[in-house]
Write a protein that holds these residues in place. Structure first.
Motif, short mmCIF file in Angstrom:
data_model
loop_
_atom_site.label_atom_id
_atom_site.label_comp_id
_atom_site.label_asym_id
_atom_site.label_seq_id
_atom_site.Cartn_x
_atom_site.Cartn_y
_atom_site.Cartn_z
N THR A 148 0.80 -1.21 0.00
CA THR A 148 0.00 0.00 0.00
C THR A 148 0.84 1.26 0.00
O THR A 148 0.29 2.35 0.07
CB THR A 148 -0.90 0.01 1.25
N THR B 216 -13.05 -13.01 -8.18
CA THR B 216 -12.91 -11.59 -8.49
C THR B 216 -13.01 -11.38 -9.99
O THR B 216 -13.05 -12.33 -10.77
CB THR B 216 -11.57 -11.05 -7.99
N ALA C 173 -3.89 -4.90 -7.34
CA ALA C 173 -4.87 -3.85 -7.04
C ALA C 173 -6.01 -4.38 -6.18
O ALA C 173 -6.44 -3.73 -5.23
CB ALA C 173 -5.41 -3.26 -8.34
N VAL C 174 -6.51 -5.58 -6.49
CA VAL C 174 -7.59 -6.16 -5.70
C VAL C 174 -7.09 -6.54 -4.31
O VAL C 174 -7.77 -6.32 -3.31
CB VAL C 174 -8.17 -7.40 -6.42
N LYS D 19 -4.73 -5.16 -2.65
CA LYS D 19 -4.56 -3.92 -1.89
C LYS D 19 -5.89 -3.45 -1.31
O LYS D 19 -5.97 -3.06 -0.14
CB LYS D 19 -3.97 -2.84 -2.79
N GLU D 20 -6.94 -3.49 -2.12
CA GLU D 20 -8.25 -3.04 -1.63
C GLU D 20 -8.76 -3.91 -0.50
O GLU D 20 -9.37 -3.42 0.45
CB GLU D 20 -9.26 -3.01 -2.78
N LEU D 21 -8.50 -5.22 -0.57
CA LEU D 21 -8.92 -6.11 0.51
C LEU D 21 -8.13 -5.81 1.78
O LEU D 21 -8.68 -5.80 2.89
CB LEU D 21 -8.72 -7.56 0.10
N LEU E 42 -6.90 -2.91 2.65
CA LEU E 42 -7.43 -1.66 3.20
C LEU E 42 -8.78 -1.87 3.87
O LEU E 42 -9.09 -1.26 4.89
CB LEU E 42 -7.54 -0.61 2.09
N ALA E 43 -9.59 -2.76 3.30
CA ALA E 43 -10.90 -3.03 3.89
C ALA E 43 -10.78 -3.79 5.20
O ALA E 43 -11.69 -3.75 6.04
CB ALA E 43 -11.75 -3.84 2.91
N LYS F 217 -4.83 2.34 9.81
CA LYS F 217 -4.28 3.05 8.66
C LYS F 217 -3.49 4.28 9.10
O LYS F 217 -2.47 4.62 8.48
CB LYS F 217 -5.41 3.44 7.71
#
Length: 268
Positions: A2, A174, A245-246, A248-250, A252-253, A260
């Motif tokens: 990230t 995904t 990219a996917v 990374k989003e997981l 962050l979620a 964070k």
């Protein structure tokens, strides 16, 4: 993963899979000659490789003996792995995906230039990230990770149950491929079991188990090509970017706002 300066990322892996190259050992020296300037440290061994898949009958774990050769950087923080079916770049010094992709591109291009190896088809591409989440001394794990991935106490039981160890494991489809995510709360070691190999230990990558409450988060995102597509360095690296990219989003979620904030702080 990230670009957070204090992110809990401890291990990253990228790979391409291709149809089996019989007796790939005979090409190892030629491959090493092309990357030896940056990866001079050579290690080869037979290892039991564990794979876990989900199907109609639930989780299925298989283990088989596989010949693996590693070519590592002088400090052993970066290394390529080669088997009959995969080329892997793994590291404990991941900084950003651009840097990772450029390093991988150099290695894959070198492999394809080995005379006679005949790696002409691309079967799969994968990315994997392992994070070690350890709260600061005056904080709790719940302040860092969202409730949906943390097994908690069971208040309905008289007296309550105090959580000691737990696991959240799920697979997802995904837009890019298939993703396996697991969060291990206070596991026996700081690594998923299949990564705790002699090669990993020989690199000095295994971290001591924290004495406090902690979690290991493991994101494994990959895609398969059926039918196979022609092997292409640019295509493989572009697909890695999509997979990253996917993931990374997981990641962050999974983290709270407090997490964070802490992960964005500069390392001490």
């Amino acid at each position: 993963m990230t670009n957070m300066p204090n992110a809990p990322l401890i291990y990253s892996l990228g790979l391409v899979r291709f149809p089996r190259v019989p007796d790939v050992q005979r090409f190892a020296d030629a491959f090493h000659e092309l990357i030896r300037g940056a990866y001079p440290v050579h290690t080869a061994m037979m290892l039991p490789v564990m794979s876990a898949t989900f199907g109609p009958d639930g989780l299925r774990v298989e283990t088989q003996q596989t010949w693996i050769v590693q070519f590592a950087s002088p400090d052993k923080k970066w290394a390529f792995l080669l088997t009959e079916e995969i080329l892997v770049l793994h590291t404990v010094a991941y900084d950003n995906h651009r840097d990772f992709a450029e390093k991988f591109k150099v290695g894959l291009d070198a492999l394809l230039r080995v005379p006679g190896i005949g790696v002409q088809w691309l079967e799969a591409v994968g990315m994997r990230y392992v994070d070690l989440v350890v709260p600061r001394a005056d904080e709790t794990l719940e302040q860092y990770l969202r409730p949906w991935i943390l097994p908690a106490a069971v208040p309905e039981v008289p007296g309550g149950l105090s959580i000691q160890e737990g696991m959240y494991v799920a697979t997802y489809h995904t837009a890019v491929g298939d993703l396996r995510f697991q969060a291990l709360r206070n596991p026996p070691t700081t690594l998923p079991p299949e990564l705790d190999t002699p090669i990993f230990q020989g690199n000095g990558w295994k971290l001591e188990r924290p004495e406090s409450d902690f979690a290991v988060m493991d994101v494994d995102h990959g895609c398969r090509f059926d039918p196979l597509v022609p092997m292409n360095v640019e295509v493989a690296c572009a697909k890695m970017l999509e997979l990253r990219a996917v993931a990374k989003e997981l990641f962050l979620a999974s983290g709270t706002d407090h997490a964070k904030k802490v992960w964005n702080e500069k390392r001490q």
